[in-house]
Design an enzyme around this catalytic site. Sequence first.
Site, short mmCIF file in Angstrom:
data_model
loop_
_atom_site.label_atom_id
_atom_site.label_comp_id
_atom_site.label_asym_id
_atom_site.label_seq_id
_atom_site.Cartn_x
_atom_site.Cartn_y
_atom_site.Cartn_z
N CYS A 15 0.80 -1.22 0.00
CA CYS A 15 0.00 0.00 0.00
C CYS A 15 0.83 1.27 0.00
CB CYS A 15 -0.95 -0.01 1.19
SG CYS A 15 -2.28 -1.23 1.00
N GLY A 46 -14.07 9.37 1.16
CA GLY A 46 -12.99 8.41 0.95
C GLY A 46 -13.14 7.16 1.80
N ASP A 88 -11.44 -4.13 2.99
CA ASP A 88 -12.30 -2.99 2.68
C ASP A 88 -13.77 -3.31 2.92
OD1 ASP A 88 -10.20 -1.35 2.03
OD2 ASP A 88 -10.38 -1.65 -0.13
N GLY A 136 -11.64 -13.44 -13.06
CA GLY A 136 -10.96 -12.16 -12.92
C GLY A 136 -10.42 -11.67 -14.23
N HIS A 137 -9.32 -10.92 -14.17
CA HIS A 137 -8.74 -10.32 -15.38
C HIS A 137 -7.23 -10.24 -15.21
CE1 HIS A 137 -8.71 -8.02 -19.06
NE2 HIS A 137 -7.97 -7.09 -18.49
N SER A 138 -6.49 -10.48 -16.28
CA SER A 138 -5.03 -10.42 -16.24
C SER A 138 -4.51 -9.64 -17.43
CB SER A 138 -4.43 -11.83 -16.23
OG SER A 138 -4.77 -12.52 -17.43
N ASP A 221 -10.13 0.95 7.90
CA ASP A 221 -8.94 0.14 8.06
C ASP A 221 -7.72 1.01 7.86
OD1 ASP A 221 -9.11 0.38 5.29
OD2 ASP A 221 -8.82 -1.74 4.88
#
Length: 327
Positions: A15, A46, A88, A136-138, A221
Amino acid sequence: MTDLRLTQYARGGGCSCKIPPGELEAVLSGLAPAQVRELLIGIEHGDDAAVVRIHGDRALVSTVDFFAPVVDDPYDFGRIAAANALSDVYAVGGEPLVALNLLGWPRDVLPMEVAGEVLRGGVDVAGQAGCAVAGGHSIDDAEPKYGMAVTGLADPAKLLRLDAGRAGLPLSLSKPLGVGVLNSRHKATGEVFPGAIASMTTLNRDAARAATSAGARCATDVTGFGLLGHLFKLARASGVTAVVEAAAVPYLERAREAVRDGYVSGGTRRNLAWVAPHLDAGATAEEDLLLLADAQTSGGLLVAGEIPGAPVIGELVPAGDRALIVR
């Protein structure tokens, strides 16, 4: 490839790769998203995820999170990235339901079997959360990146949100700080910190459930903007001042040593610079402030209220000249 060091294939990691909060807010301030009547949590403050009411006591939670390697071991990287994305959903009081993988991979540089280990780590942690991973996606990318888009469910009456803080509430923190500086040391030296890995791969599920069961309605978080950055957003959204008792904040073993030895990321320094105009730090040492601003990856929940097993590190008080006080 037992000698593979995944962190050496990316400029940043975890992060701490985030775009600095001040720059991000400047960009977002120019957006005017379409208003949806049932949107319960959007981009105004946010918050950690978007929440839309579906019907009555059911709301849909949606979030996405991905980053470059924060540790060298690909399986651990996958576990950490998944726990971070799932966090999240927990941070707004929801339960994850289904996730989609997001993978960027330098396929001409790193073997695809290594990518398989990253994905295996993500699937294993999602399984611990009772969350299905359904595709998902790659993309072929210059640097390895991994994360998840996660969808969950929540009760609209029990949401945890940034703008629900009230003066008089204690502040509880469910995980110790310090993974940022330890990860920086790991990237530079290869030294492994099992305590940091254990912290980053621990789900925030139990902390979130404890918070909602205790009646808490305000939480976030602690990730890339550090404790001070995320607490500033909470205090600003709630119209209060947040007081942190520096001596009460827990840290991982050897975190202070890592700061003293100079393993402080640029993201952490940018976090501290961002909150500095809103901070009364008194006589607090720079070392403590850097740790309080340390860019966390898959950090704990910061809750306005008391939750079992989590130390109280401060309180919310009526708004004063500064949004943050460290003493």
